[in-house]
Design an enzyme around this catalytic site. Structure first.
Site, PDB file in Angstrom:
ATOM      1  N   LYS A 131       0.850  -1.180   0.000  1.00 10.51           N
ATOM      2  CA  LYS A 131       0.000   0.000   0.000  1.00 10.51           C
ATOM      3  C   LYS A 131       0.886   1.229   0.000  1.00 10.51           C
ATOM      4  O   LYS A 131       1.880   1.276   0.724  1.00 10.51           O
ATOM      5  CB  LYS A 131      -0.830  -0.053   1.284  1.00 10.51           C
ATOM      6  CG  LYS A 131      -1.989   0.879   1.344  1.00 10.51           C
ATOM      7  CD  LYS A 131      -2.725   0.664   2.664  1.00 10.51           C
ATOM      8  CE  LYS A 131      -3.604   1.850   2.960  1.00 10.51           C
ATOM      9  NZ  LYS A 131      -4.265   1.717   4.267  1.00 10.51           N
ATOM     10  N   ASP A 259      -9.917   6.079  13.951  1.00 10.39           N
ATOM     11  CA  ASP A 259     -10.466   6.003  12.600  1.00 10.39           C
ATOM     12  C   ASP A 259     -10.122   4.684  11.910  1.00 10.39           C
ATOM     13  O   ASP A 259     -10.301   4.544  10.705  1.00 10.39           O
ATOM     14  CB  ASP A 259      -9.990   7.197  11.750  1.00 10.39           C
ATOM     15  CG  ASP A 259     -11.002   7.522  10.653  1.00 10.39           C
ATOM     16  OD1 ASP A 259     -12.181   7.130  10.815  1.00 10.39           O
ATOM     17  OD2 ASP A 259     -10.615   8.105   9.638  1.00 10.39           O
TER      18      ASP A 259
END
Lengths: 349, 349
Positions: A131, A259
Site C-alpha cells: 500500500k 479512525d
C-alpha cells in the site's frame, strides 16, 4: 583451493520476476536486493533504539546495462530493516516466502480506497498487501514502531492489528513512493463472498449503491445493520475476539490512533473444499453455527490516523476524492475505541 | 502457490567474506552484487558498440545498518559489464569460480611495482591479480577494449596477452580507486622459484641488489643475461610461442602500445608432485629438456602504455618513486616490438 576460507558466496541462479510497471519492477528488485543483504548481516541480540532509526539506501544508475526490465536510474530505501526482519519472524513470515511473495511474479492491483487515494497491490500469491503511504504516514510509522514492536513481543504476535512486514521508499523519475507491506487479512485459497469495513459509526457508513450493484463492494456499518448480518462465533471465540480487540484498541488509543476499521470477510464453505490452514490464514475464525457454514476473516486495519492530525494527513494524500467528515475527526480516540468495541460486540454472536 | 509464476528468486544463504580493508570489503561486496545482477540480465546475441560504453553504478548509504563490515557510504561501478562477462567466458572463467575468487576470502597483498605506484592484490586462491589503475588507464582500457575483444574472439583466446576479466571503480571516503582484474600468470599450486620481467632492453634492466639478496625478487633482462638463463621448450613449442608473441605484439603495436614485459616464472619440478592442470594454469609450458625438469609460466604483462602518452601517464600515477628513463619512452612501438621479440628468441631454446 584455500581451505581456510569458510565462506562461499552464492550466485543467484534463478531469475527475479520483473514487473512491467517500473515501480513494481524496482520494488521486486529492491526486496530481492535487501533480502540478500539481510542474509549477510549479523543480527543483534537485542533490538536497540538505533535500529528503529536505521535505513539502507541504494541508488542505481545503469548505462546501456540492465535497462530492459528496470529504469535506468532508480533509488531504493528500506526503513528499519533489522526491525522488520524481526517482525517478519515474529509473524511467522519465512524469508524465502516473503521474497517469493514480493518478487516472484507480477502483483495484482486492488481498487484503491477512494478516501485515502493510496494505491494498493496484492502480491501475486495474495499473501501480502502493498500500500502506498504519504510521507506523514512514514514519519508516523517511525514514531509508533518501537511501541508497536514491544506490543508484538508482549502479545507474542497474538493480535488483530495489521502485521507490518516491510516499509520501503522507491524513487523513479524523481518521484518518491512510500510503500508499506502488511499481511493480507483474507485468504489466497478461500474466496470471500461478503466483506465489510466497519467503524462503529453511522454517518457516511453506507457503501455506494452503484458499487453494490456491480458486486464485490466493501460494505459498511449501515449495510450490515440493514442486512442484520452477524458473525456466529460462539461464546468462547467471541470472548477471545473481544478480549483481543480490547487490548489492541487500548494500544491504539494510547498512541492516539483512531479512525481504524474492523475488516470482515465472509467465506461460505462449499462441500468438499480444503479446510483453512490457520498457520497461513492467521486472521480466520470458524463459524460455530450449523445454519451458517462460514469462515470469517477479521482484523483491524487502517490504523495510521492520529487524533488531531487527521485532516492534515488526509490532505497530504495524493488524491483526495472526498471530503473528510467532521463527525469522525472530532471524536476522541478513547471515545472512538469504546464506540468501535460496542458495535463489534453487537454484531458477534 | 501461483503455479503461473515461473521464476523463484533465490535468497543467498551463505555469507560473503568481508575483508578488513574497506576497499577490499567494498570490492567483494560489489563483485558479489554485480554477479547477482548479471545472472538476472538477458545476454545480447551480439556485442554492440554500446556495450563497450556501458556501466552499472551503485551508491550505498547505510545508516545504523550493515556497517560493521562495510563503510557507511560507498559507491561501486562496474565498467562494460556485459563485455567482461563475455571475456570471462571466452577465457574459461566460470562465474561461480570468479565470484569465489574475488569475494570468497581475504586477498593477498603483493608488493607493488615501484615504478607505476599501482597497488596489487592476488585473490585468496591466487587465480587473479587485482591491480589499481589511473583514470588515464581506465580511459585507455575503454579505447582498446573493442579491438581487444575482437582479438580475443579471432584468436579463440589463444594469446599470451593479459586476460582482463573485471574492471571496477570503488569510492570510499570520496576517494575513487580504479581496479583491473586479470588472470594470474603464475600458478596457485606450483610455486615459482625464479621470476623475470623482460623487455628486451638493457638500460636500467637489472634487479636491485638488495632485493635479490632478500630473495624472491623479480629479476630483469641483465640478470637473465648474466646467469645465461634459458627456457628449454624444444623446437615445436618454441615455434608456437614465438608465433603467438608475434601476433600478440603486432596487435599491441597496432594500438601503439609498448613498454610491456614478458613475464617468466620458473617452477622446478619436485619428484612425485601433482602435474600442472593446463586448464587452470593456462600460461604454463613444460620444459622439453631432461636436464631441466621445469615448468615455465610465460605471458605478456603491463601493456597499458601508449607511445607518446607514457610520461603523462606515469606522472598521473599516485606514487611515482622513480623517474622514467628516456631510452624506453622514445622507442617507437614497432621498434620496441622487434627488439622484444628478438630478445625472447635468444632466450628460448
Amino acid at each position: 583451493m584455500n581451505t581456510k576460507s569458510r565462506f562461499k558466496p552464492v550466485k543467484q541462479n534463478q531469475k527475479v520476476f520483473r514487473a512491467s510497471d517500473p515501480l513494481q519492477a524496482v520494488l521486486q528488485w529492491g526486496v530481492n536486493f535487501m533480502m540478500n543483504e539481510l542474509s549477510q548481516v549479523e543480527r543483534p541480540t537485542l533490538l536497540l533504539p538505533v535500529h528503529f532509526k536505521a535505513y539502507s539506501k541504494t541508488k542505481i544508475h545503469n548505462h546501456q546495462f540492465n535497462t530492459s526490465d528496470l529504469p535506468m536510474k532508480f533509488k531504493f530505501k528500506e526503513y528499519c530493516p533489522i526491525v522488520l526482519v524481526d517482525l517478519r519472524e515474529r509473524f511467522g513470515v519465512d524469508a524465502d516466502q516473503y521474497l517469493y511473495s514480493l518478487a516472484g511474479a507480477e502483483p495484482i492491483p486492488v481498487e484503491a480506497n477512494g478516501k485515502s487515494g493510496a494505491s494498493f497491490y496484492m502480491t501475486h500469491d495474495k499473501r501480502f498487501i502493498v500500500k502506498s503511504m504519504s510521507k506523514i504516514e512514514v514519519d508516523l510509522m517511525h514514531n509508533i514502531l518501537p511501541l508497536y514492536h514491544t506490543y508484538i513481543v508482549e502479545t507474542s504476535a497474538r493480535t488483530l492489528l495489521p502485521q507490518y512486514v516491510g516499509m520501503y521508499r522507491i524513487t523513479v523519475d524523481n518521484v518518491e513512493t512510500y510503500l508499506l507491506v502488511q499481511r493480507n487479512v483474507f485468504s489466497a485459497t478461500h474466496e470471500v463472498q461478503e466483506k465489510y469495513d466497519l467503524k462503529g459509526s453511522t454517518v457516511q457508513r453506507s457503501a455506494d449503491g452503484e458499487e453494490i450493484a456491480k458486486g464485490g463492494a466493501t460494505l459498511k456499518d449501515n449495510d450490515l445493520r440493514t442486512r442484520n448480518r452477524k458473525l456466529y462465533l460462539g461464546n468462547d471465540i467471541k470472548e477471545q475476539l473481544i478480549a483481543t480487540l480490547e487490548r489492541d484498541t487500548a494500544f491504539l488509543a494510547k498512541l492516539k490512533l483512531m479512525d481504524y476499521s474492523f475488516l470482515v470477510g465472509i467465506h461460505r464453505t462449499s462441500k468438499g473444499e480444503e479446510p483453512i490452514d490457520q498457520d497461513v490464514d492467521v486472521y480466520s475464525l470458524p463459524s460455530s453455527s450449523e445454519e451458517h457454514d462460514e469462515v470469517y476473516f477479521v482484523a483491524i486495519i487502517d490504523v495510521l490516523t492520529v487524533y488531531g492530525a487527521k485532516k492534515k494527513a488526509a490532505h497530504t494524500a495524493k488524491t483526495m476524492k472526498h471530503g473528510v467528515h467532521a463527525e469522525i475527526s472530532t471524536v476522541h480516540p478513547e471515545h472512538y475505541r469504546s464506540r468501535f468495541l460496542e458495535f463489534i460486540n453487537t454484531i458477534v454472536e
